[in-house]
Write a protein that holds these residues in place. Structure first.
Motif, PDB file in Angstrom:
ATOM      1  N   GLN A  77     -12.036   0.525  -4.665  1.00 30.21           N
ATOM      2  CA  GLN A  77     -12.612  -0.733  -5.293  1.00 30.21           C
ATOM      3  C   GLN A  77     -11.622  -1.828  -5.375  1.00 30.21           C
ATOM      4  N   ARG A  78     -10.273  -1.515  -5.513  1.00 30.66           N
ATOM      5  CA  ARG A  78      -9.211  -2.397  -5.564  1.00 30.66           C
ATOM      6  C   ARG A  78      -8.871  -2.741  -3.985  1.00 30.66           C
ATOM      7  N   LEU A  79      -8.881  -1.752  -3.180  1.00 30.24           N
ATOM      8  CA  LEU A  79      -8.922  -2.258  -1.807  1.00 30.24           C
ATOM      9  C   LEU A  79     -10.000  -3.242  -1.223  1.00 30.24           C
ATOM     10  N   GLU A  80     -10.972  -3.188  -1.875  1.00 25.53           N
ATOM     11  CA  GLU A  80     -12.049  -3.835  -1.214  1.00 25.53           C
ATOM     12  C   GLU A  80     -11.837  -5.198  -2.102  1.00 25.53           C
ATOM     13  N   ARG A  81     -11.480  -5.275  -3.370  1.00 25.04           N
ATOM     14  CA  ARG A  81     -11.439  -6.599  -4.047  1.00 25.04           C
ATOM     15  C   ARG A  81     -10.322  -7.493  -3.464  1.00 25.04           C
ATOM     16  N   ASN A  82      -9.254  -6.758  -3.100  1.00 24.07           N
ATOM     17  CA  ASN A  82      -7.919  -7.366  -2.333  1.00 24.07           C
ATOM     18  C   ASN A  82      -8.259  -7.656  -1.137  1.00 24.07           C
ATOM     19  N   GLY A  83      -9.397  -7.379  -0.472  1.00 24.34           N
ATOM     20  CA  GLY A  83      -9.634  -7.870   0.874  1.00 24.34           C
ATOM     21  C   GLY A  83      -8.988  -6.941   1.867  1.00 24.34           C
ATOM     22  N   VAL A  84      -8.492  -5.840   1.645  1.00 22.91           N
ATOM     23  CA  VAL A  84      -8.083  -4.993   2.702  1.00 22.91           C
ATOM     24  C   VAL A  84      -9.027  -4.327   3.466  1.00 22.91           C
ATOM     25  N   ILE A  85     -10.161  -3.680   2.624  1.00 22.07           N
ATOM     26  CA  ILE A  85     -11.430  -3.400   3.127  1.00 22.07           C
ATOM     27  C   ILE A  85     -12.456  -4.323   3.076  1.00 22.07           C
ATOM     28  N   THR A  86     -12.847  -4.960   4.304  1.00 19.29           N
ATOM     29  CA  THR A  86     -13.722  -6.110   4.342  1.00 19.29           C
ATOM     30  C   THR A  86     -15.043  -5.870   4.420  1.00 19.29           C
TER      31      THR A  86
ATOM     32  N   ALA B 225     -10.533   8.202  -9.895  1.00 21.49           N
ATOM     33  CA  ALA B 225      -9.132   7.425  -9.477  1.00 21.49           C
ATOM     34  C   ALA B 225      -9.088   7.176  -7.799  1.00 21.49           C
ATOM     35  N   ALA B 226      -9.931   7.987  -7.187  1.00 21.10           N
ATOM     36  CA  ALA B 226     -10.204   7.624  -5.509  1.00 21.10           C
ATOM     37  C   ALA B 226     -11.159   6.367  -5.714  1.00 21.10           C
ATOM     38  N   SER B 227     -12.115   6.385  -6.581  1.00 16.83           N
ATOM     39  CA  SER B 227     -13.247   4.941  -6.504  1.00 16.83           C
ATOM     40  C   SER B 227     -12.252   3.728  -6.898  1.00 16.83           C
ATOM     41  N   ALA B 228     -11.561   3.893  -7.971  1.00 15.29           N
ATOM     42  CA  ALA B 228     -10.933   2.906  -8.560  1.00 15.29           C
ATOM     43  C   ALA B 228     -10.014   2.175  -7.342  1.00 15.29           C
TER      44      ALA B 228
ATOM     45  N   LEU C 158       0.811  -1.165  -0.059  1.00 15.05           N
ATOM     46  CA  LEU C 158      -0.021  -0.070  -0.029  1.00 15.05           C
ATOM     47  C   LEU C 158       0.800   1.048   0.022  1.00 15.05           C
ATOM     48  N   ASP C 159       0.602   2.118  -0.782  1.00 16.28           N
ATOM     49  CA  ASP C 159       1.258   3.262  -0.895  1.00 16.28           C
ATOM     50  C   ASP C 159       0.529   4.464   0.187  1.00 16.28           C
ATOM     51  N   ARG C 160       1.345   5.687   0.271  1.00 19.11           N
ATOM     52  CA  ARG C 160       0.674   6.598   1.095  1.00 19.11           C
ATOM     53  C   ARG C 160      -0.658   7.021   0.716  1.00 19.11           C
ATOM     54  N   ILE C 161      -1.102   7.173  -0.518  1.00 19.30           N
ATOM     55  CA  ILE C 161      -2.369   7.622  -0.824  1.00 19.30           C
ATOM     56  C   ILE C 161      -3.387   6.254  -0.324  1.00 19.30           C
ATOM     57  N   ASP C 162      -2.989   4.879  -0.492  1.00 17.15           N
ATOM     58  CA  ASP C 162      -3.753   4.139  -0.213  1.00 17.15           C
ATOM     59  C   ASP C 162      -4.004   3.923   1.455  1.00 17.15           C
ATOM     60  N   ARG C 163      -2.948   4.429   2.134  1.00 16.21           N
ATOM     61  CA  ARG C 163      -3.109   4.363   3.731  1.00 16.21           C
ATOM     62  C   ARG C 163      -4.056   5.621   3.984  1.00 16.21           C
ATOM     63  N   ASN C 164      -3.992   6.788   3.346  1.00 18.67           N
ATOM     64  CA  ASN C 164      -4.553   7.903   3.667  1.00 18.67           C
ATOM     65  C   ASN C 164      -6.020   7.614   3.341  1.00 18.67           C
ATOM     66  N   ILE C 165      -6.698   6.994   2.241  1.00 17.81           N
ATOM     67  CA  ILE C 165      -7.943   6.424   1.802  1.00 17.81           C
ATOM     68  C   ILE C 165      -8.491   5.530   3.191  1.00 17.81           C
ATOM     69  N   LEU C 166      -7.615   4.632   3.471  1.00 19.67           N
ATOM     70  CA  LEU C 166      -7.933   3.547   4.508  1.00 19.67           C
ATOM     71  C   LEU C 166      -8.332   4.506   5.925  1.00 19.67           C
TER      72      LEU C 166
ATOM     73  N   THR D 113     -17.941   9.611   0.154  1.00 21.94           N
ATOM     74  CA  THR D 113     -17.932   9.463  -1.172  1.00 21.94           C
ATOM     75  C   THR D 113     -16.872   9.295  -1.887  1.00 21.94           C
ATOM     76  N   GLY D 114     -16.643   8.810  -2.936  1.00 20.92           N
ATOM     77  CA  GLY D 114     -15.489   8.673  -3.766  1.00 20.92           C
ATOM     78  C   GLY D 114     -14.944  10.224  -4.127  1.00 20.92           C
ATOM     79  N   ALA D 115     -15.979  11.049  -4.412  1.00 19.14           N
ATOM     80  CA  ALA D 115     -15.490  12.038  -4.577  1.00 19.14           C
ATOM     81  C   ALA D 115     -14.809  13.093  -3.567  1.00 19.14           C
ATOM     82  N   GLU D 116     -15.312  12.847  -2.340  1.00 15.57           N
ATOM     83  CA  GLU D 116     -14.775  13.577  -1.256  1.00 15.57           C
ATOM     84  C   GLU D 116     -13.589  12.772  -0.703  1.00 15.57           C
ATOM     85  N   VAL D 117     -13.452  11.431  -1.093  1.00 11.73           N
ATOM     86  CA  VAL D 117     -12.231  11.035  -0.493  1.00 11.73           C
ATOM     87  C   VAL D 117     -11.263  11.148  -1.545  1.00 11.73           C
ATOM     88  N   GLY D 118     -11.450  11.332  -2.824  1.00 10.13           N
ATOM     89  CA  GLY D 118     -10.495  12.049  -3.719  1.00 10.13           C
ATOM     90  C   GLY D 118     -10.064  13.382  -3.440  1.00 10.13           C
TER      91      GLY D 118
END
Length: 151
Positions: free
Chosen positions: A42-51, A36-39, A4-12, A22-27
């Motif tokens: 979704q990747r974090l959800e798909r990879n099981g980081v967000i459960t 880009a934020a929504s993608a 996970l990069d810094r942006i992923d960690r900030n999103i989490l 919302t994805g817009a607010e996170v972005g």
């Protein structure tokens, strides 16, 4: 799993504080476009980081005025029975299997002391118990803070 990069960690961290963003607010908060934020989400959800996402409920608002932890020291033979009891007891909100002298720690919410006594007595069938009343719960820090110290 990819790192996970810094942006992923900030999103989490943002979503752990408020899962309804919302994805817009996170972005906006992490410097990305909404797509880009929504993608990334979704990747974090798909990879099981967000459960999952859930509502956080105030137990007192439900009439559950007593919060306690119960530690149980039991045997391997009694462990499955204690776990079955815990799964069937609505007052037991969570169960941790731990190392050390105790085997299990239960997080318990009850409407009154008499019900807590019943739960404690029922768990004592599986071994010695130690009960502690919770005086206050402090806010949980985002897990990303702990993970950033290991990277």
């Amino acid at each position: 799993m990819e790192s996970l990069d810094r942006i992923d960690r900030n999103i989490l961290a943002l979503l752990q504080a408020d899962g309804r963003l919302t994805g817009a607010e996170v972005g906006r908060r992490v410097g990305l476009s909404q797509p880009a934020a929504s993608a990334r989400i979704q990747r974090l959800e798909r990879n099981g980081v967000i459960t999952g996402y859930r509502a956080v409920v105030d137990p007192v608002a439900l009439g559950l005025n007593i919060h306690a932890t119960i530690r149980l020291r039991t045997t391997h033979a009694q462990l499955p029975h204690a776990l079955t009891f815990a799964s069937r007891t609505p007052e037991i909100a969570s169960t941790l299997r731990v190392t050390g002298e105790d085997c299990l720690i239960f997080d318990v919410y009850c409407p009154q002391a008499e019900r807590l006594e019943e739960v404690v007595d029922a768990l004592a069938r599986y071994g010695p118990v130690t009960t502690s009343l919770v005086l206050r719960v402090y806010p949980q820090k985002p897990l990303t803070e702990a993970a950033s110290t290991t990277s």
